[in-house]
Design a protein around this motif. Structure first.
Motif, mmCIF file in Angstrom:
data_model
loop_
_atom_site.group_PDB
_atom_site.id
_atom_site.type_symbol
_atom_site.label_atom_id
_atom_site.label_comp_id
_atom_site.label_asym_id
_atom_site.label_seq_id
_atom_site.Cartn_x
_atom_site.Cartn_y
_atom_site.Cartn_z
ATOM 1 N N SER A 230 0.822 -1.208 0.000
ATOM 2 C CA SER A 230 0.000 0.000 0.000
ATOM 3 C C SER A 230 0.859 1.263 0.000
ATOM 4 O O SER A 230 0.513 2.272 -0.642
ATOM 5 N N SER A 231 1.984 1.216 0.708
ATOM 6 C CA SER A 231 2.862 2.383 0.757
ATOM 7 C C SER A 231 3.403 2.730 -0.625
ATOM 8 O O SER A 231 3.538 3.899 -0.977
ATOM 9 N N ARG A 232 3.711 1.702 -1.433
ATOM 10 C CA ARG A 232 4.205 1.946 -2.793
ATOM 11 C C ARG A 232 3.082 2.426 -3.706
ATOM 12 O O ARG A 232 3.283 3.326 -4.529
ATOM 13 N N VAL A 233 1.918 1.854 -3.570
ATOM 14 C CA VAL A 233 0.777 2.273 -4.393
ATOM 15 C C VAL A 233 0.464 3.744 -4.145
ATOM 16 O O VAL A 233 0.264 4.525 -5.086
ATOM 17 N N VAL A 234 0.438 4.104 -2.861
ATOM 18 C CA VAL A 234 0.107 5.492 -2.508
ATOM 19 C C VAL A 234 1.275 6.429 -2.806
ATOM 20 O O VAL A 234 1.101 7.484 -3.427
ATOM 21 N N GLY A 235 2.477 6.045 -2.368
ATOM 22 C CA GLY A 235 3.618 6.944 -2.477
ATOM 23 C C GLY A 235 4.148 7.132 -3.874
ATOM 24 O O GLY A 235 4.700 8.190 -4.191
ATOM 25 N N VAL A 236 4.004 6.130 -4.736
ATOM 26 C CA VAL A 236 4.547 6.218 -6.096
ATOM 27 C C VAL A 236 3.458 6.494 -7.122
ATOM 28 O O VAL A 236 3.528 7.461 -7.884
ATOM 29 N N HIS A 237 2.446 5.648 -7.162
ATOM 30 C CA HIS A 237 1.433 5.750 -8.218
ATOM 31 C C HIS A 237 0.402 6.840 -7.924
ATOM 32 O O HIS A 237 0.152 7.721 -8.764
ATOM 33 N N LEU A 238 -0.203 6.785 -6.754
ATOM 34 C CA LEU A 238 -1.281 7.720 -6.425
ATOM 35 C C LEU A 238 -0.769 9.140 -6.241
ATOM 36 O O LEU A 238 -1.285 10.095 -6.833
ATOM 37 N N LEU A 239 0.280 9.295 -5.437
ATOM 38 C CA LEU A 239 0.772 10.633 -5.103
ATOM 39 C C LEU A 239 1.255 11.386 -6.332
ATOM 40 O O LEU A 239 1.034 12.589 -6.472
ATOM 41 N N LYS A 240 1.925 10.678 -7.253
ATOM 42 C CA LYS A 240 2.439 11.343 -8.457
ATOM 43 C C LYS A 240 1.311 11.948 -9.279
ATOM 44 O O LYS A 240 1.445 13.042 -9.837
#
Length: 324
Positions: A230-240
């Motif tokens: 979840s941290s990668r989904v949010v921090g990389v994909h979603l946040l960008k």
């Protein structure tokens, strides 16, 4: 990109010209500076002498063209009150306003994006509801009332922070800044917080809305289906992806913070450009008021240009040549 920048610069010159014309004409209609600057007991001869010395004896159109001629060489006139170049006075006060605006935006961004993300990812949790309720309050309360409340709470009642003025400054690349020492930062915290509350509420709500919208799209579902943390989904994909509209809004809001810091600077007696222009309006110091507005408009234009470039870098689908 070069053509885009040149086109924006040409538009900027037109905006500056129209702004100077409107402000100059508006200030001419407000009143006669001589009546304020000269002693009340002065006779008519002394008043006429002062009017000639300030160049106010000429028709307003001629005064404006004299101003334009000086503006082309970087001279926006001398202050009636301080008898110094208006731009020089503005630039002396600019670091105080800029550090307050940057600190306010840092507070808004560093708190607003994480809180908005949490509220968007967990919309039904009690803390998310508290965040959204608080953001509505931040939108609703008037700035001057919040400023007085902050002074009453943190300066008068608790005595933790000073209420007015600017703390000791430190020379940073030739600029006198106060936020690089703890004593100076204590003076800046209250006005910066007062300036940040409205922007904080805006960033929270925008981040939450973007998070809710992007979370439902296929690329997020696909990333989760691949088993990514979840941290990668949010921090990389979603946040960008949510940063694209956020950068635009944050850039525009930085310009508005600089332009509308007048109320906060007046309440906290912060010696920035806003406090200066308020004093100059009451004294009908036309050159300082015109110089301030032109400087703020120029800064707003530059910030918009930087935002457009950053927007194109964040989203390769956007071509600068196609904007505006």
């Amino acid at each position: 990109m070069t053509a885009f920048i040149l086109r924006r610069l040409a538009q900027s010159l037109l905006v500056l010209f129209i702004t100077s014309m409107l402000v100059f004409g508006g200030l001419y209609l407000v009143g006669d500076p001589v009546e304020i600057l000269v002693h009340p007991e002065a006779d008519q001869i002394e008043k006429e002498r002062a009017r000639v010395a300030l160049g106010l004896d000429k028709p307003v159109v001629e005064q404006y063209f004299i101003f334009l001629k000086g503006a082309l060489t970087g001279n926006l006139g001398n202050s009636f009150v301080y008898a110094r170049p208006a731009l020089e006075i503005i630039f002396e006060r600019m670091p105080a306003t800029m550090e307050l605006a940057v600190l306010a935006m840092l507070i808004s961004v560093l708190l607003g994006i994480p809180l908005g993300l949490y509220a968007g990812l967990r919309p039904n949790s009690p803390f998310s509801r508290l965040i959204m309720t608080s953001s509505i309050v931040g939108f609703s309360l008037p700035t001057f009332w919040v400023g007085l409340l902050l002074i009453l709470c943190f300066a008068v009642t608790l005595g933790w922070l000073p209420s007015t003025g600017r703390g000791p400054t430190t020379d940073v690349f030739g600029l006198q800044l106060s936020i690089f020492s703890w004593e100076g930062l204590k003076y800046a915290l209250l006005p910066a917080l007062n300036l940040a509350l409205l922007k904080l509420a805006l960033i929270i709500r925008l981040t939450r809305a973007q998070t809710r919208e992007q979370s439902l799209l296929d690329y997020i579902k696909f990333a989760r289906a691949k088993g990514l943390k979840s941290s990668r989904v949010v921090g990389v994909h979603l946040l960008k992806n949510i940063l694209i509209p956020l950068v635009t809004v944050i850039g525009l809001e930085l310009g508005s913070v600089i332009a509308y810091a007048i109320v906060t600077e007046t309440i906290f007696a912060w010696p920035g450009m806003g406090k200066l222009v308020i004093d100059s309006i009451f004294q009908l110091d036309r050159p300082v008021v015109v110089a301030y507005l032109l400087v703020v408009v120029a800064m707003y234009i530059i910030i918009n240009l930087v935002v457009d470039i950053l927007y194109s870098l964040l989203d390769p689908r956007v071509r600068i040549s196609e904007q505006h």
